[in-house]
Design an enzyme around this catalytic site. Structure first.
Site, PDB file in Angstrom:
ATOM      1  N   LYS A  19       0.839  -1.210   0.000  1.00 30.09           N
ATOM      2  CA  LYS A  19       0.000   0.000   0.000  1.00 30.09           C
ATOM      3  C   LYS A  19       0.870   1.255   0.000  1.00 30.09           C
ATOM      4  O   LYS A  19       0.654   2.165  -0.795  1.00 30.09           O
ATOM      5  CB  LYS A  19      -0.921  -0.049   1.232  1.00 30.09           C
ATOM      6  N   SER A  20       1.854   1.306   0.884  1.00 35.81           N
ATOM      7  CA  SER A  20       2.697   2.513   0.973  1.00 35.81           C
ATOM      8  C   SER A  20       3.415   2.774  -0.349  1.00 35.81           C
ATOM      9  O   SER A  20       3.520   3.915  -0.809  1.00 35.81           O
ATOM     10  CB  SER A  20       3.748   2.336   2.068  1.00 35.81           C
ATOM     11  N   ARG A  24       2.969   5.936  -3.227  1.00 39.61           N
ATOM     12  CA  ARG A  24       4.118   6.772  -3.616  1.00 39.61           C
ATOM     13  C   ARG A  24       4.365   6.702  -5.111  1.00 39.61           C
ATOM     14  O   ARG A  24       4.755   7.697  -5.735  1.00 39.61           O
ATOM     15  CB  ARG A  24       5.350   6.339  -2.816  1.00 39.61           C
ATOM     16  N   GLY A  91      -4.825   8.050   5.449  1.00 38.28           N
ATOM     17  CA  GLY A  91      -3.930   9.017   6.083  1.00 38.28           C
ATOM     18  C   GLY A  91      -2.722   9.324   5.212  1.00 38.28           C
ATOM     19  O   GLY A  91      -2.253  10.464   5.150  1.00 38.28           O
ATOM     20  N   GLN A 166       4.715   9.239   7.276  1.00 38.38           N
ATOM     21  CA  GLN A 166       3.814  10.188   6.610  1.00 38.38           C
ATOM     22  C   GLN A 166       4.275  11.615   6.858  1.00 38.38           C
ATOM     23  O   GLN A 166       4.278  12.449   5.949  1.00 38.38           O
ATOM     24  CB  GLN A 166       2.379   9.969   7.099  1.00 38.38           C
ATOM     25  N   ASP A 312       1.889  -1.285  11.973  1.00 38.71           N
ATOM     26  CA  ASP A 312       0.593  -1.734  11.436  1.00 38.71           C
ATOM     27  C   ASP A 312       0.330  -3.210  11.734  1.00 38.71           C
ATOM     28  O   ASP A 312      -0.790  -3.690  11.548  1.00 38.71           O
ATOM     29  CB  ASP A 312       0.526  -1.496   9.926  1.00 38.71           C
ATOM     30  N   ARG A 385      -7.434  -3.286   9.543  1.00 41.10           N
ATOM     31  CA  ARG A 385      -6.462  -4.158  10.217  1.00 41.10           C
ATOM     32  C   ARG A 385      -7.099  -4.856  11.432  1.00 41.10           C
ATOM     33  O   ARG A 385      -6.678  -5.943  11.812  1.00 41.10           O
ATOM     34  CB  ARG A 385      -5.205  -3.381  10.613  1.00 41.10           C
TER      35      ARG A 385
END
Ligand code: S3P
Length: 425
Positions: A19-20, A24, A91, A166, A312, A385
């Site tokens: 996801k991260s 990006r 977020g 973040q 996470d 989660r």
């Protein structure tokens, strides 16, 4: 959705893209000149929110042959959007885009869902304002909606009170528009995907210890990005295979960046049976196949600089701790309170409902393992989660577990329940 005790989990799976890294790739591709092609992009709701925001900022993005193409317009190619940008539940989208919008020559309003509107934005408002941006929390409580008026920005050296990728990334992205080097020092190293990918896209970025610096005059160039499988999604299968006796799972192509792979270190401390087979590194991110077999686990302490590398995964690690002999202590993790839900309270409430011995603390949880769990009604608080962690707990609990709001897994892992079902022998 309802769940029951599972037979052993067996077979192979490839979890969806990280996801991260997916977020990006869209953001940096939009700010690059030329085309960026993203392979194994995560089509979860959060990353789709990022695509939607950049389309509204004038970037042409399309899907062809299961790949995402971003036709970047360079650092100064975004246009003023009509109406309000909506980051949904994400977020990462709100905070990273705020850094980018701080350097534009127009005003934008940015918001998200009910959960996003409760999450702290003061942590980015403060450093970005110091750089010269004008950012206002419209409700006046430090939360979204945010109104951002881009300005010409100054380089700063920011010492962040939190280890947050973040926050770090928002400042580095604003630094692309600053007149002097922009540096961020964190109390512990948070995930470094931005630094790695900015470097891969050709930006002038340097890192030393817990400090990352971006130099003025950076230009990004479109690239091919291959997104590794998300270790945060793999975590549910790692945990499930550890706790359900007789399991043997091979999880292919998982990102094992050291700033993300803390769960593997904790599993080792807990006595899990895990083998890691490194694969070729792509796009500057190390990946591996991970073989997990069930094992008897023992409790441990999870604390300090390791916390950002598994933040996470703490909900599912708390589930594993219930099945470990002895006590597991999680500390230095107050950040859990400001995630998609207050994960200290929500984990404690739901694990207690299943009969676990868990105590919430100011900055974590204490879990006494080795007591069997029973099915219960679980409120996910619409936190993906939490829903996935309890789907795992249910596999090793007596009776039926009902998860309310279970569909929220579409945020990061749309096919999660199907994959979990398929692997039960
Ligand atoms: C993320 C950073 C982490 C993490 C989140 C994704 C990112 O948040 O919890 O799920 O992609 O940069 P913080 O920066 O708040 O620690």
């Amino acid at each position: 959705m309802k769940f029951r005790r599972a037979a052993a989990l067996k077979g192979e799976l490839a979890v969806p893209g990280d996801k991260s890294i997916s977020h990006r790739a869209v953001m940096f591709g939009s700010l690059a000149s030329g085309t960026t092609c993203i392979e194994n992009f995560l089509k979860g709701a959060d990353c789709l929110s990022t695509i939607d925001c950049f389309r509204r900022l004038g970037i042409h993005i399309e899907e062809k042959n299961n790949q995402i193409y971003i036709y970047g317009k360079g650092l100064h190619g975004l246009k003023e959007p009509e109406g309000i940008l909506d980051a949904g539940n994400s977020g990462t989208t709100v905070r990273l885009i705020s850094g980018i919008l701080s350097g534009q020559s127009f005003e934008t309003t940015l918001t998200g869902d009910a959960s996003i509107q409760k999450r702290p934005m003061g942590r980015i408002i403060e450093p970005l304002s110091r750089m010269g941006a004008s950012i206002e929390s419209l409700p006046g409580n430090g939360c979204a909606p945010l109104r951002i008026q881009g300005r010409s920005l100054h380089g700063i050296h920011y010492t962040s009170p939190v280890a947050s990728a973040q926050v770090k990334s928002a400042i580095l992205l604003a630094g692309l528009y600053a007149d002097a080097p922009t540096c961020v020092t964190e109390p512990a190293l948070s995930r470094d995907h931005s630094e790695r990918m900015l470097d891969y896209f050709g930006a002038r970025i340097e890192t030393m210890g817990t400090t990352a610096s971006i130099l003025p005059g950076s230009c990004l160039e479109g690239r091919k990005v291959t997104v590794p499988g998300d270790i945060s999604s793999a975590a549910y299968f790692i945990a499930a295979a550890c706790i359900v006796p007789g399991s043997r799972l091979l999880i292919r192509n998982v990102g094992i960046n050291p700033t993300r792979a803390g769960i593997l270190r904790v599993c080792e401390k807990m006595g899990a049976d895990i083998e890691v087979f490194p694969c070729l590194e792509e796009t500057g991110e190390p990946t591996a196949d991970i073989l997990v077999k069930s094992a008897s686990l023992k409790g441990c302490t999870i604390e300090g600089d390791l916390i950002p590398a598994l933040i996470d995964e703490l909900p599912v690690l708390a589930v594993m701790a219930c099945f470990a002999e002895g006590t597991t202590t999680i500390r230095d993790a107050a950040e859990l309170k400001v995630k998609e839900s207050n994960r200290i309270d929500v984990m404690t409430e739901n694990l207690s409902a299943m009969g676990a011995r868990v105590t919430a603390t100011e900055d974590g949880m204490i879990i006494k393992g080795g007591f069997s769990l029973r099915g219960a009604v679980i409120d996910s608080h619409l936190d993906h989660r939490i829903a996935m962690s309890f789907a795992v707990a249910a596999l090793q609990a007596d009776g039926e577990t009902e998860i309310r709001g279970a569909e929220c897994v579409h945020i990061s892992y749309p096919g999660f329940y199907e994959d979990l079902q398929r692997l039960q022998s």
